[in-house]
Write an enzyme that holds these catalytic residues in place. Structure first.
Site, PDB file in Angstrom:
ATOM      1  CD  GLU A 329      -3.154  -0.314   2.255  1.00 61.27           C
ATOM      2  OE1 GLU A 329      -4.329  -0.657   2.122  1.00 61.27           O
ATOM      3  OE2 GLU A 329      -2.753   0.333   3.248  1.00 61.27           O
ATOM      4  CB  CYS A 330       0.764   4.358   0.056  1.00 60.52           C
ATOM      5  SG  CYS A 330       1.079   6.110  -0.295  1.00 60.52           S
TER       6      CYS A 330
END
Length: 447
Positions: A329-330
């Site tokens: 994520e990210c």
């Protein structure tokens, strides 16, 4: 034990909500109150400071991303073993997205849906009796939102306080504190907000100073009396907002990768999953006993050189991905790519499990709520499932790579933002942070 609760709100960001929330939390804990905290909206950093101040996890409560049932169940968990729940609002109290009432993501939504009174923090620098006019504008602005009192922040003098208190008394609002202007109580910041709690050089001493501040300048007994019992779900939700991605989850956890929502960890454990942490910065591979690996967001751009040199971590991650799912994520998505440019423009080799490259030298802020329909199966859900979450990053995608897109995104108003992220074999990732599964039929197309 069932807690009473209240919300700390303000007209805007920068009013001092976080500092004064931490001061209250630390002071009540020092007094022996079983205190819990929560944060309105998507935020990783403030809840970590809340947890340090209270000694208990701080949950995110998000009226846009979470259903009313999920919100009620999470609030019920936060109050089940405590006496007082303090919820810190994000931005201004009524700031959210223009959608259906009650689902805007604003702190005011929580005040109305949970029946919690609001303690309004006003930055009074540069004004005097006008502060009462500002406060009066909040009173009755929205049905179900009760402004129960105010705290005056950044006070210049006793004369300054006296004039404002008289004006507040005239409109019937009690003043429950007046805090002098003092930059010693500020927390250092960086590009995504405050520095992380575990990076603060003297956090325990800072919290003690904040508790002293609260004892000296806040009416803590009066603030506690404002709190009321929230309207809560009578039973926990049948499943967590995001079901566990596996039975044994390898979770990257260190200064580069720390952005994982406490409600995810809490829900996964309650569902019977085991969480095993490892540190890429310490050159640790994901534990072999696990069946899925999750690399969360954080600040890989600040540690790009160390990550590039972490050969055991990268080799172990590649071996893991040969047979088991890996999701980023990210910041985790950035680390799964081929390369990352740091702020100085130097390129560092990342894991190379996805083919994109990112840059922090070529900065562009991306911020907002997102709906994400999964175009392929991933640890965050099945193909076709719709998730609600957000993006908040300054890094830019300088090479989109050659992988299959993972999600199709739309914003909070349903505007199509196109496909994003990547999927190759068992490896998936995107800048998108998942908060909760939406449920029901997908609302964005595969087109």
């Amino acid at each position: 034990m069932t807690a009473r609760g209240l919300i700390i709100g303000a007209p805007r960001s920068g009013s001092g909500k976080t500092t004064l929330t931490l001061a209250m939390l630390a002071a009540f804990r020092r007094r022996g109150v079983a205190i819990r905290a929560a944060k309105s909206g998507p935020d990783y950093i403030d809840p970590a400071f809340h947890a340090a101040a209270t000694g208990a996890p701080s949950l995110n409560l998000d009226s846009w991303a979470m259903s009313p049932a999920q919100l009620g169940a999470l609030a019920a968990e936060a109050t089940a073993d405590s006496e007082l729940l303090i919820v810190e609002s994000a931005m201004g109290l009524f700031d959210g997205v223009a959608v259906e009432p009650g689902r805007s993501g604003a702190g005011a939504d929580l005040a109305a849906s949970l029946g919690l009174p609001v303690l309004l923090v006003l930055d009074i620098s540069g004004q005097s009796q006008t502060a009462a006019a500002v406060a009066r504008g909040f009173v009755g602005h929205a049905p179900g939102v009760e402004i129960a009192g105010v705290v005056l922040n950044r006070l210049a003098s006793e004369r300054h306080r006296s004039g404002i208190v008289q004006a507040m008394e005239a409109i019937g609002l009690p003043v429950l504190g007046a805090v002098p202007r003092d930059e010693r109580y500020a927390v250092p910041e960086r590009h995504l907000g405050l520095v992380q709690a575990d990076e603060h050089p003297a956090l325990r001493e800072h919290l003690e100073r904040l508790a002293d501040l609260a004892e000296a300048h806040l009416d803590l007994d009066g603030i506690a009396r404002l709190a009321t019992a929230p309207a809560l779900a009578t039973a926990p939700a049948s499943e967590p907002p995001l079901p566990p991605p596996g039975q044994r989850i390898a979770l990257a956890r260190d200064a580069a990768f720390s952005f994982i929502y406490p409600h995810h960890l809490q829900g996964w454990r309650r569902a019977g999953a085991e969480i095993h942490t490892f540190s890429p910065l310490a050159d640790e591979p994901p534990p072999e006993a696990c069946d899925v690996c999750w690399v969360p967001g954080g600040y890989p751009e600040l540690h790009a050189g160390a990550l590039a040199a972490a050969t055991r971590f990268k080799a172990g991650l590649a071996r893991f991905a040969d047979t088991r799912p890996v999701h980023g994520e990210c910041g985790g998505y950035m680390a799964l790519g081929e390369g990352l440019e740091d702020a100085a423009g130097a390129r560092h080799e990342m894991a190379g499990l996805l083919s994109h490259s990112t840059s922090f030298a070529r900065r562009k802020m991306n911020l907002g709520y997102r709906r994400a329909q999964l175009l392929a199966p991933a640890p965050i859900g099945a193909a076709g499932e719709v998730l609600r979450g957000h993006e908040f990053h300054y890094a830019s995608l300088i090479d989109p790579g050659r992988d299959t897109a993972l999600v199709r995104l739309s914003d909070a108003q349903g505007r199509d933002l196109g496909s994003a992220g990547g999927q190759r074999g068992r490896v998936t990732g995107a800048f998108f942070h998942a908060i909760a599964a939406e449920g029901g039929a997908p609302e964005v197309s595969h087109g």
